[in-house]
Design a protein around this motif. Sequence first.
Motif, short mmCIF file in Angstrom:
data_model
loop_
_atom_site.label_atom_id
_atom_site.label_comp_id
_atom_site.label_asym_id
_atom_site.label_seq_id
_atom_site.Cartn_x
_atom_site.Cartn_y
_atom_site.Cartn_z
N MET B 139 25.24 -13.04 12.46
CA MET B 139 25.88 -13.95 11.52
C MET B 139 27.40 -13.69 11.53
N GLY B 140 28.12 -14.65 11.01
CA GLY B 140 29.58 -14.56 11.01
C GLY B 140 30.17 -13.81 9.84
N GLY B 141 29.33 -13.32 8.95
CA GLY B 141 29.81 -12.47 7.88
C GLY B 141 29.97 -13.16 6.54
N TRP B 142 30.38 -12.33 5.58
CA TRP B 142 30.42 -12.69 4.17
C TRP B 142 31.86 -12.92 3.73
N ASP B 193 38.74 -9.52 1.96
CA ASP B 193 38.30 -10.87 1.60
C ASP B 193 36.99 -11.26 2.28
N ALA B 194 36.68 -10.53 3.35
CA ALA B 194 35.50 -10.90 4.14
C ALA B 194 35.06 -9.70 4.96
N ALA B 195 33.80 -9.73 5.37
CA ALA B 195 33.27 -8.62 6.17
C ALA B 195 32.11 -9.10 7.02
N GLU B 196 32.07 -8.65 8.27
CA GLU B 196 30.91 -8.98 9.09
C GLU B 196 30.09 -7.70 9.23
N TRP B 197 28.75 -7.89 9.29
CA TRP B 197 27.88 -6.74 9.45
C TRP B 197 26.90 -7.07 10.58
N VAL B 198 25.68 -7.49 10.33
CA VAL B 198 24.77 -7.79 11.43
C VAL B 198 24.15 -9.18 11.24
N GLY B 199 23.05 -9.22 10.52
CA GLY B 199 22.35 -10.47 10.28
C GLY B 199 21.55 -10.33 8.99
N PRO B 200 20.76 -11.34 8.62
CA PRO B 200 20.10 -11.38 7.32
C PRO B 200 19.34 -10.12 6.95
N TYR B 201 18.52 -9.59 7.87
CA TYR B 201 17.66 -8.46 7.50
C TYR B 201 18.48 -7.24 7.11
N ASP B 202 19.50 -6.92 7.88
CA ASP B 202 20.33 -5.76 7.56
C ASP B 202 21.29 -6.04 6.40
N MET B 258 13.02 -4.28 20.20
CA MET B 258 13.99 -4.36 19.11
C MET B 258 14.31 -5.81 18.74
N LEU B 259 14.52 -6.65 19.74
CA LEU B 259 14.82 -8.06 19.44
C LEU B 259 13.62 -8.73 18.77
N ALA B 260 12.41 -8.39 19.24
CA ALA B 260 11.21 -8.96 18.63
C ALA B 260 11.12 -8.57 17.16
N LYS B 261 11.52 -7.32 16.85
CA LYS B 261 11.46 -6.85 15.47
C LYS B 261 12.46 -7.62 14.60
N TYR B 262 13.69 -7.78 15.10
CA TYR B 262 14.67 -8.58 14.34
C TYR B 262 14.18 -10.01 14.14
N ASP B 263 13.64 -10.59 15.21
CA ASP B 263 13.20 -11.98 15.12
C ASP B 263 12.04 -12.12 14.14
N ALA B 264 11.25 -11.08 13.98
CA ALA B 264 10.15 -11.13 13.01
C ALA B 264 10.65 -10.89 11.58
N LYS B 265 11.74 -10.14 11.42
CA LYS B 265 12.20 -9.77 10.08
C LYS B 265 13.25 -10.71 9.50
N ASN B 266 14.08 -11.30 10.35
CA ASN B 266 15.18 -12.12 9.83
C ASN B 266 14.75 -13.38 9.06
N LYS B 268 12.36 -14.09 6.90
CA LYS B 268 12.13 -13.87 5.46
C LYS B 268 13.42 -13.51 4.74
N ALA B 269 14.26 -12.71 5.43
CA ALA B 269 15.49 -12.25 4.79
C ALA B 269 16.45 -13.41 4.52
N ILE B 270 16.57 -14.34 5.46
CA ILE B 270 17.52 -15.45 5.22
C ILE B 270 17.03 -16.32 4.06
N GLN B 271 15.71 -16.48 3.94
CA GLN B 271 15.19 -17.27 2.83
C GLN B 271 15.42 -16.58 1.50
N SER B 272 15.24 -15.26 1.52
CA SER B 272 15.41 -14.52 0.27
C SER B 272 16.89 -14.48 -0.13
N LEU B 273 17.78 -14.40 0.86
CA LEU B 273 19.21 -14.43 0.55
C LEU B 273 19.61 -15.78 -0.06
N VAL B 274 19.10 -16.86 0.52
CA VAL B 274 19.42 -18.19 -0.01
C VAL B 274 18.85 -18.35 -1.43
#
Lengths: 344, 344
Positions: B139-142, B193-202, B258-266, B268-274
């Motif tokens: 993601m492009g960050g917060w 003012d802004a920060a990038e980290w990784v993606g929804p799950y993290d 590792m990619l499969a794990k992110y793809d399985a976890k992200n 739910k996380a993006i929905q919960s963030l929204v």
Amino acid sequence: AVAGSARAEGNPEVKWRLTSGFPKSLDTIYGAAEVFSKYVSDATEGKFQIQVFAAGEIVGTFQAADAVKQGTVEMSHTAGYYYVGMDPCFAAGAAVPFCLNSRQQNAWLYHGGGSELYNAFLAKHKIYSLPGGNTGTQMGGWFRKEIKTLEDLKGLKMRIAGLAGQTMAKLGVVPQQVPGGEIYPSLERGTIDAAEWVGPYDDEKLGFYKVAPFYYYPGWWEGGLSLHFFINTDKWAELPPHYQAIVTAAAAAANVDMLAKYDAKNPKAIQSLVAAGTQLRPFSTEIMQACYAAAHELYAEISATNADFKTLIDSIIAFRDQEYLWFQVAEYSYDNFMIRGRKK
Amino acid sequence: AVAGSARAEGNPEVKWRLTSGFPKSLDTIYGAAEVFSKYVSDATEGKFQIQVFAAGEIVGTFQAADAVKQGTVEMSHTAGYYYVGMDPCFAAGAAVPFCLNSRQQNAWLYHGGGSELYNAFLAKHKIYSLPGGNTGTQMGGWFRKEIKTLEDLKGLKMRIAGLAGQTMAKLGVVPQQVPGGEIYPSLERGTIDAAEWVGPYDDEKLGFYKVAPFYYYPGWWEGGLSLHFFINTDKWAELPPHYQAIVTAAAAAANVDMLAKYDAKNPKAIQSLVAAGTQLRPFSTEIMQACYAAAHELYAEISATNADFKTLIDSIIAFRDQEYLWFQVAEYSYDNFMIRGRKK
């Protein structure tokens, strides 16, 4: 503990035979079994040898699952959907129309409960599976004439198998079973009107563009075909645990390697096909939407009489719908910009 | 042959230390090293033990490459771009702005000459690398406020590092170095003012949405970040060949896992963030195109004085341009239909 201590320490000699579902001419997909076999041999100082046989050398493609089940061979490397005649559940781990792309296949199989569900079904056939390769989204195949509307599908004789063929049949297509080597002459003579194979790299070798110039996309019946290693469950249980660990890692390594090889080889092939006169055509939205509806109608019909299939397809569809909610955000918008946005 | 015969047959005892570039809280990315280590242990009957240390337990994230180079540890699992201070070439195997997505990273590294080029550079630092994981497009960050135009970037204090930070700086952003644990309070106080980290799950775990509600996409500086295992070249050469084979297969297995794990976890996380109030925003085309131009300007500048970097980036860009010609056909049109077309 007694059984364990009876085993020789280190790496005992084991010799297995693997029957590939593919001919050697599909060097990327056939090659994944050789990549796997070499990993296993190298990891065991050559003590665990898995000899790879092309389709037809021991048994043909469509007999491979049964050969593993019967113990004729210890294992196979194949696409589960070749065995929908035994049970449509075989397709569920490989590819079903309008479901998962390659990354989502891996996510579902490794971390979405997919491999557990698939193996629970396969155990009834004495098969244990490990994901072992992916093609990415395949092409929709070669057509002698353009097809624009649903009307154009009616009566079309197309070489297409399994659940995709059954989906197409609902729209009037007449699915044909044609072995790989006979597709070209059948298209040339007009015995068939269309044929699907794999993607640019494999298709180019067979020269279809000379007799069926319209190359349609995407292959909606294989958004990300997963190949699998099928292993006889008794033979699997006989392996020492560290050999099981080596086989597991080698299968996963072959999985990522095969897709990387296709992704490295397809770009040149598609350009060369276009340069040779291939006409690229997207399936129309009308056709895509009708096929989407027909595929889901088919899933409901099979699910009504096959509880295992219902369990598998319900899991896949629920997973897919979640995945695309996320993929449309970062992944899709990045690819979208890289394909269209940066050109402006 | 003499050296070989002096070795014990089978699996000798070897103990290595691996310093991760990541804290344990990033369980997917940190976890890839543990997945790898377990594969190696299981494949050798526990004889080859690789103990995984979190960032900071032996050395910090930014010292990991040097610790491998000096032989303080035998290996690391990290992101090459953390070491652009040593040489910008370190980023080339990991992620550079507006280049390869995750599948293309694997294709370039495994079958496009990428790993050979990257290792030729890394050998100067006594490092041998194996791809060992991927995050997918990040993601492009917060952001505390919406940014719509290039004007909005001027003076923006953003936590962003490496080549991405240098690209942003060309457009007036003031890049900030802030350790993971201090991002939240810095955003809350308005120090940044802004920060990038990784993606929804993290990102969800760190709660950024509470203090910076605008979550931008895509993270164009990491279309598909590849993690790597960095191994000291002397230690690598000391391993028996079958241990090298086991490490190679285990790294590839950890890569796909590792990619499969992110793809399985992200998802739910993006929905919960929204659901928690996060506002999703795409970067505007104006901003994306200006950043694209700035990134390529930066590549030309670095290439003018760094021949290794020129070799690497030229290879990546040529590969990328070929890849997207193909990806836009089957892969992109399939995802496009699954995201947009089937809803109609």
